[in-house]
Write a protein that holds these residues in place. Structure first.
Motif, short mmCIF file in Angstrom:
data_model
loop_
_atom_site.label_atom_id
_atom_site.label_comp_id
_atom_site.label_asym_id
_atom_site.label_seq_id
_atom_site.Cartn_x
_atom_site.Cartn_y
_atom_site.Cartn_z
N ASP A 69 36.50 35.83 38.33
CA ASP A 69 37.65 35.60 39.48
C ASP A 69 37.14 34.88 40.42
N ALA A 70 38.00 33.90 40.73
CA ALA A 70 37.43 32.73 41.79
C ALA A 70 37.05 33.64 43.34
N LEU A 71 37.88 34.64 43.26
CA LEU A 71 37.70 35.61 44.63
C LEU A 71 36.31 36.51 44.57
N ASN A 72 35.87 36.71 43.48
CA ASN A 72 34.67 37.45 43.09
C ASN A 72 33.36 36.90 43.70
N ALA A 73 33.04 36.87 45.06
CA ALA A 73 32.02 36.43 45.70
C ALA A 73 30.71 36.63 45.12
N GLY A 74 30.57 38.11 44.74
CA GLY A 74 29.37 38.37 43.98
C GLY A 74 28.90 37.75 42.90
N TYR A 94 37.02 43.62 39.69
CA TYR A 94 37.39 42.17 38.98
C TYR A 94 37.45 42.36 37.61
N LEU A 95 37.33 43.60 37.03
CA LEU A 95 37.26 43.80 35.41
C LEU A 95 38.97 44.18 35.23
N PRO A 96 39.42 43.86 33.82
CA PRO A 96 40.71 44.17 33.56
C PRO A 96 41.02 45.48 33.07
N TYR A 97 40.01 46.60 33.33
CA TYR A 97 40.17 47.70 32.79
C TYR A 97 39.23 48.74 33.60
N GLY A 98 39.36 49.89 33.77
CA GLY A 98 38.45 50.80 34.45
C GLY A 98 39.15 51.01 35.91
N GLY A 120 48.10 43.71 37.19
CA GLY A 120 49.31 43.07 38.23
C GLY A 120 48.74 42.15 39.27
N ARG A 121 47.84 41.57 39.21
CA ARG A 121 47.39 40.33 40.07
C ARG A 121 47.10 39.11 39.43
N ASN A 122 47.20 38.11 40.28
CA ASN A 122 46.93 36.54 39.67
C ASN A 122 45.44 36.54 39.63
N ARG A 123 44.94 35.84 38.73
CA ARG A 123 43.46 35.42 38.79
C ARG A 123 43.41 33.82 38.58
#
Length: 234
Positions: A160-165, A64-68, A189-192
């Motif tokens: 990210d709303a999908l990042n439950a942790g 869920y980070l934009p890098y790495g 390349g993904r929606n957030r």
């Protein structure tokens, strides 16, 4: 209150007659009992952080980070140099005091001293930091600087709303869920869709009390396991 709005009977926010702009966060060390938070340095922290991150063999910490992830130490250090040495975001390394090694990263960002708003982000904990007293204390130390040292009014957490942790961590630390900004950005390349959380200076005294009670050494056994959860101190 604005005189014109008052005469019209329009609702307005409460006045802040004594408000003055905050200072920007300093690039100085914050000492804790379990960890130390200090401005990131590619020479001092890069190797430790890269080694610690590689223990996540699946690369889940980068989802869920934009890098790495970063395949090599040289690549990781180059990213620190290019992205982490400015004033905003203001990146910090999190050092475990038992080992003396850097095992995590967090930053202040979207820093707005004029209105007293600041965000915490770019949080990346290597496996050995996750779910430890040092992990919680690092967040406490950053909050304490924002509210007690610098006098900010609002502290934000977005993910990210999908990042439950990340959402569970924000709630555990006392942030209040404030909504979802749909299709807020694109990364990898993904929606957030972005989930927003916040703490105000009005919330902070109770959150500080609960965090300090949880972090007290008496709340941990000889193996470092918590005796009571954070929610027990509500």
């Amino acid at each position: 209150m604005n005189q014109f709005a008052s005469e019209l009977g329009l609702p307005v926010g409460f006045t802040l007659e004594d408000w003055s702009a905050c200072e920007r966060p300093p690039k100085t060390v914050i000492e804790g009992r379990y960890c130390r938070v200090e401005p990131i340095d590619p020479a001092r922290h890069g190797a430790d952080l890269h080694e610690a991150n590689l223990k996540d063999r699946e690369g889940a910490i980068w989802t869920y980070l934009p890098y790495g992830p970063f395949a090599s130490l040289d690549e990781y250090r180059a990213w620190i140099v290019s992205s982490c040495l400015g004033e905003d975001p203001l990146f910090h390394a999190i050092l475990d005091k038992a080992s003396g090694k850097a095992v995590g990263v967090a930053s202040y960002l979207r820093i707005e001293p004029a209105v007293g708003v600041i965000e915490v982000g770019h949080i990346n904990y290597a496996p050995e930091l996750q779910k430890t007293a040092a992990a919680t204390e690092s967040m406490y130390l950053l909050m304490r600087r924002v509210f007690d040292e610098l006098g900010y009014r609002r502290y934000e957490w977005k993910c990210d709303a999908l990042n439950a942790g990340s959402r569970a961590a924000a709630t555990r630390l006392g942030f209040q869920f404030e909504g979802i900004f749909r299709q807020a950005t694109i990364y990898k390349g993904r929606n957030r869709d972005t989930a927003w959380f916040g703490i105000t200076d009005q919330d902070w005294p109770d959150i500080r009390r609960r965090m300090e009670a949880w972090l007290d050494p008496a709340n941990f056994d000889t193996e470092g396991r918590q005796k009571q959860s954070m929610s027990a101190f509500a």
